[in-house]
Design a protein around this motif. Structure first.
Motif, PDB file in Angstrom:
ATOM      1  N   ARG A   1     -81.113 149.260  30.048  1.00  0.00           N
ATOM      2  CA  ARG A   1     -80.906 149.489  28.615  1.00  0.00           C
ATOM      3  C   ARG A   1     -80.346 148.235  27.947  1.00  0.00           C
ATOM      4  N   ARG A   2     -80.737 148.035  26.681  1.00  0.00           N
ATOM      5  CA  ARG A   2     -80.336 146.835  25.951  1.00  0.00           C
ATOM      6  C   ARG A   2     -78.838 146.762  25.712  1.00  0.00           C
ATOM      7  N   GLU A   3     -78.162 147.909  25.731  1.00  0.00           N
ATOM      8  CA  GLU A   3     -76.718 147.909  25.494  1.00  0.00           C
ATOM      9  C   GLU A   3     -75.930 147.358  26.686  1.00  0.00           C
ATOM     10  N   LEU A   4     -76.597 147.228  27.821  1.00  0.00           N
ATOM     11  CA  LEU A   4     -75.948 146.778  29.050  1.00  0.00           C
ATOM     12  C   LEU A   4     -76.560 145.442  29.460  1.00  0.00           C
ATOM     13  N   ARG A   5     -75.767 144.375  29.377  1.00  0.00           N
ATOM     14  CA  ARG A   5     -76.272 143.020  29.549  1.00  0.00           C
ATOM     15  C   ARG A   5     -75.760 142.377  30.837  1.00  0.00           C
ATOM     16  N   SER A   6     -76.452 141.344  31.265  1.00  0.00           N
ATOM     17  CA  SER A   6     -76.052 140.604  32.459  1.00  0.00           C
ATOM     18  C   SER A   6     -74.613 140.122  32.326  1.00  0.00           C
ATOM     19  N   GLY A   7     -73.843 140.308  33.379  1.00  0.00           N
ATOM     20  CA  GLY A   7     -72.434 139.942  33.386  1.00  0.00           C
ATOM     21  C   GLY A   7     -71.501 141.067  33.014  1.00  0.00           C
ATOM     22  N   ASP A   8     -72.034 142.139  32.408  1.00  0.00           N
ATOM     23  CA  ASP A   8     -71.195 143.277  32.023  1.00  0.00           C
ATOM     24  C   ASP A   8     -70.744 144.041  33.267  1.00  0.00           C
ATOM     25  N   TYR A   9     -69.605 144.727  33.113  1.00  0.00           N
ATOM     26  CA  TYR A   9     -69.175 145.701  34.109  1.00  0.00           C
ATOM     27  C   TYR A   9     -69.893 147.025  33.857  1.00  0.00           C
ATOM     28  N   PHE A  10     -70.165 147.757  34.939  1.00  0.00           N
ATOM     29  CA  PHE A  10     -70.762 149.091  34.813  1.00  0.00           C
ATOM     30  C   PHE A  10     -70.118 150.044  35.806  1.00  0.00           C
ATOM     31  N   LEU A  11     -69.754 151.237  35.322  1.00  0.00           N
ATOM     32  CA  LEU A  11     -69.165 152.294  36.143  1.00  0.00           C
ATOM     33  C   LEU A  11     -70.155 153.459  36.243  1.00  0.00           C
ATOM     34  N   PRO A  12     -70.668 153.765  37.414  1.00  0.00           N
ATOM     35  CA  PRO A  12     -71.588 154.900  37.538  1.00  0.00           C
ATOM     36  C   PRO A  12     -70.847 156.231  37.467  1.00  0.00           C
ATOM     37  N   SER A  13     -71.368 157.147  36.671  1.00  0.00           N
ATOM     38  CA  SER A  13     -70.765 158.472  36.546  1.00  0.00           C
ATOM     39  C   SER A  13     -71.468 159.502  37.433  1.00  0.00           C
ATOM     40  N   GLU A  14     -72.708 159.233  37.766  1.00  0.00           N
ATOM     41  CA  GLU A  14     -73.468 160.105  38.661  1.00  0.00           C
ATOM     42  C   GLU A  14     -74.615 159.299  39.247  1.00  0.00           C
ATOM     43  N   ALA A  15     -75.240 159.843  40.290  1.00  0.00           N
ATOM     44  CA  ALA A  15     -76.310 159.128  40.980  1.00  0.00           C
ATOM     45  C   ALA A  15     -77.630 159.869  40.848  1.00  0.00           C
ATOM     46  N   VAL A  16     -78.686 159.114  40.590  1.00  0.00           N
ATOM     47  CA  VAL A  16     -80.050 159.630  40.623  1.00  0.00           C
ATOM     48  C   VAL A  16     -80.691 159.043  41.875  1.00  0.00           C
ATOM     49  N   SER A  17     -80.905 159.869  42.876  1.00  0.00           N
ATOM     50  CA  SER A  17     -81.339 159.384  44.178  1.00  0.00           C
ATOM     51  C   SER A  17     -82.854 159.266  44.275  1.00  0.00           C
ATOM     52  N   GLU A  18     -83.297 158.058  44.631  1.00  0.00           N
ATOM     53  CA  GLU A  18     -84.691 157.831  44.990  1.00  0.00           C
ATOM     54  C   GLU A  18     -84.712 156.998  46.276  1.00  0.00           C
ATOM     55  N   GLU A  19     -83.770 157.346  47.167  1.00  0.00           N
ATOM     56  CA  GLU A  19     -83.703 156.719  48.478  1.00  0.00           C
ATOM     57  C   GLU A  19     -83.674 157.821  49.530  1.00  0.00           C
ATOM     58  N   GLY A  20     -83.811 157.442  50.791  1.00  0.00           N
ATOM     59  CA  GLY A  20     -84.004 158.452  51.818  1.00  0.00           C
ATOM     60  C   GLY A  20     -82.781 158.869  52.604  1.00  0.00           C
ATOM     61  N   THR A  21     -81.616 158.290  52.293  1.00  0.00           N
ATOM     62  CA  THR A  21     -80.424 158.548  53.099  1.00  0.00           C
ATOM     63  C   THR A  21     -79.593 159.712  52.591  1.00  0.00           C
ATOM     64  N   SER A  22     -79.384 159.797  51.295  1.00  0.00           N
ATOM     65  CA  SER A  22     -78.416 160.756  50.760  1.00  0.00           C
ATOM     66  C   SER A  22     -78.792 162.212  51.037  1.00  0.00           C
ATOM     67  N   LYS A  23     -80.076 162.503  51.173  1.00  0.00           N
ATOM     68  CA  LYS A  23     -80.487 163.889  51.407  1.00  0.00           C
ATOM     69  C   LYS A  23     -79.996 164.419  52.759  1.00  0.00           C
ATOM     70  N   HIS A  24     -79.608 163.513  53.640  1.00  0.00           N
ATOM     71  CA  HIS A  24     -79.091 163.930  54.945  1.00  0.00           C
ATOM     72  C   HIS A  24     -77.595 164.247  54.906  1.00  0.00           C
ATOM     73  N   TYR A  25     -76.969 164.072  53.751  1.00  0.00           N
ATOM     74  CA  TYR A  25     -75.539 164.328  53.582  1.00  0.00           C
ATOM     75  C   TYR A  25     -75.334 165.324  52.435  1.00  0.00           C
ATOM     76  N   PRO A  26     -75.598 166.603  52.672  1.00  0.00           N
ATOM     77  CA  PRO A  26     -75.459 167.591  51.589  1.00  0.00           C
ATOM     78  C   PRO A  26     -74.005 167.751  51.168  1.00  0.00           C
ATOM     79  N   TYR A  27     -73.777 167.839  49.869  1.00  0.00           N
ATOM     80  CA  TYR A  27     -72.415 168.020  49.348  1.00  0.00           C
ATOM     81  C   TYR A  27     -72.484 168.713  47.997  1.00  0.00           C
ATOM     82  N   GLU A  28     -71.360 169.289  47.604  1.00  0.00           N
ATOM     83  CA  GLU A  28     -71.253 169.924  46.294  1.00  0.00           C
ATOM     84  C   GLU A  28     -70.579 168.953  45.337  1.00  0.00           C
TER      85      GLU A  28
END
Length: 234
Positions: A93-120
């Motif tokens: 997104r244009r509001e987020l530029r190179s050098g900025d800090y970013f804090l993730p609030s949630e994850a959108v998984s498109e990798e193969g590892t996290s599905k093996h660790y179910p959690y609530e």
């Protein structure tokens, strides 16, 4: 059901309970210097580096979800209970530029590892995230916050996919966060994450910033600042 392979616990010689996991190889080239600055001792950790003292540890690199998950599993077995991830991410997104800090609030998984660790999701521990946000505010650092997309295939970040995720409110992309978030929740430890934006994906052509020496120097300076932060969390 227990799995065939289990992390080996090291109760007789544990590392510090709090620590910093820096997954990017460029940042972790400075870990030896940081260890000398903070008087940390070297320990064995697979293909990664690990240095620990009485108050905190630093570890890395661990590129990609599978290796990052293995690294975190080993750190947990060694005694880690509160882990701060520091890495780079690409902005959607244009509001987020190179050098900025970013804090993730949630994850959108498109990798193969996290599905093996179910959690609530509601059972995730978040006090380290709150402490990190408060520290950033005290230091005068602004940081955007929002969902982050984790992928195993950065060479398949197509324009349509980038635009689609951005349209759904996703801010950035990386290769490890969703998996580490799942491992931490599954193993019942605290995980917080802080990213520096290393490239911009929302233009017609990709715009990387991480090739610049000034960017890498700033990232290593941030890593040193975060060592001071995590050392106060024990």
């Amino acid at each position: 059901m227990d799995t065939l392979l289990q992390p080996v616990l090291h109760k007789k010689n544990p590392i510090a309970a709090c620590g910093l996991l820096a997954v990017n190889p460029s940042d972790t080239r400075s870990l030896g210097d940081l260890a000398r600055t903070f008087t940390l001792k070297k320990r064995f950790l697979f293909n990664a580096q690990l240095y620990t003292g009485p108050n905190f540890f630093i570890a890395g690199p661990a590129v990609g979800a599978p290796m990052a998950a293995l690294c975190l599993e080993a750190l947990i077995a060694l005694g880690a209970e509160r882990v701060l991830l520091y890495s780079w991410c690409g902005s959607l997104r244009r509001e987020l530029r190179s050098g900025d800090y970013f804090l993730p609030s949630e994850a959108v998984s498109e990798e193969g590892t996290s599905k093996h660790y179910p959690y609530e999701e509601e059972k995730r521990k978040t006090s380290l995230e709150a402490a990190l946000q408060a520290w950033l505010s005290r230091q005068g650092h602004a940081a955007r916050q929002g969902p982050l997309w984790t992928t195993d295939a950065p060479m398949r970040e197509t324009p349509d996919k980038i635009a689609g995720y951005a349209g759904q409110g996703v801010w950035a992309v990386d290769m490890e966060y969703a998996a580490l978030r799942a491992v931490a929740a599954f193993r019942d430890i605290e995980l917080a994450a802080l990213f520096t934006v290393s490239d911009e994906l929302f233009h017609e052509k990709w715009r990387p910033a991480f090739t610049a020496q000034s960017f890498r120097k700033r990232s290593q300076e941030r890593l040193q600042e975060l060592c001071t932060f995590i050392g106060d969390q024990h």
